[in-house]
Design an enzyme around this catalytic site. Structure first.
Site, PDB file in Angstrom:
ATOM      1  CE  LYS A 121      -1.313   2.297   3.527  1.00 37.36           C
ATOM      2  NZ  LYS A 121      -1.853   2.665   4.771  1.00 37.36           N
ATOM      3  CG  ASP A 139      -6.967   3.765   2.175  1.00 39.47           C
ATOM      4  OD1 ASP A 139      -7.808   3.429   1.649  1.00 39.47           O
ATOM      5  OD2 ASP A 139      -6.488   4.762   2.548  1.00 39.47           O
TER       6      ASP A 139
END
Length: 210
Positions: A121, A139
């Protein structure tokens, strides 16, 4: 309305009404961004922005952060979530950045993921924002919104990322990341989503269920 048309209508809304969507983290260069993103894990951007000015003033370069002690970094970020781990990650990240990459934040996701504290991420956020790479960081906001809008049924962030890559053209992935994050942060919230005032309500399969 067919599923393909429904999804296109949602993306068209963003295209027409949110032509500018950017990170809410404060940063001036790639080094500052990667530090801020590491700190933002399970923490709000607002809180991170409250602490990074002092951190960047004390350690304006990765070279200086690489020489920092745990206590020095911890003291500056102690009110951010998981300060112990993040202090160690920041120092380790800076040390590897200097030793292996000459102090330059790499653009390649695999190289970014080698850095302490940097997972997929975080790597995608940096690659997308700094280098405009066609990647989408998933996320908690992106994960939640993608499911509610029917963009993905993936059970993991990687599965959701793959579904979004199939749906969103490469040239729009960088901004689409922010479309979904900001929509999740301010409208499609985890608790009590604001469905009544949501501009995507007519195309959202979850509008009557949450």
């Amino acid at each position: 309305m067919k599923e393909k048309e429904r999804k296109k209508a949602i993306l068209d809304y963003f295209r027409e009404n949110v032509p500018v969507a950017e990170s809410e983290l404060d940063f001036q260069n790639p080094y500052q961004l990667i530090v801020a993103v590491i700190l933002s894990a399970q923490c709000t951007d607002k809180r991170v922005n409250m602490h990074t000015p002092a951190l960047f003033l004390r350690f304006p370069t990765p070279e200086l952060l690489a020489e920092a002690t745990f206590e020095e970094v911890y003291e500056l970020i102690k009110s951010i979530s998981f300060p112990n781990n993040k202090a160690r990650h920041l120092i380790g990240m800076a040390q590897m950045l200097v030793a292996d990459y000459g102090g330059v934040v790499p653009s390649d996701g695999a190289l970014l993921e080698r850095l302490p504290g940097v997972g997929r991420k975080t790597a995608n956020v940096v690659a997308s924002i700094i280098y405009n790479k066609p990647v989408i960081a998933v996320d908690t906001h992106v994960f939640r919104v993608s499911h509610r809008l029917g963009f993905s049924q993936g059970k993991t962030p990687l599965e959701v990322e793959k579904d979004l890559n199939k749906l969103i053209p490469e040239h729009e992935r960088a901004i689409a990341h922010h479309w979904l994050i900001l929509h999740g942060r301010y409208i499609c919230t985890a608790r009590k989503p604001k469905c009544g005032g949501c501009p995507l309500r007519e195309w959202c399969p979850s509008a009557e269920m949450v």
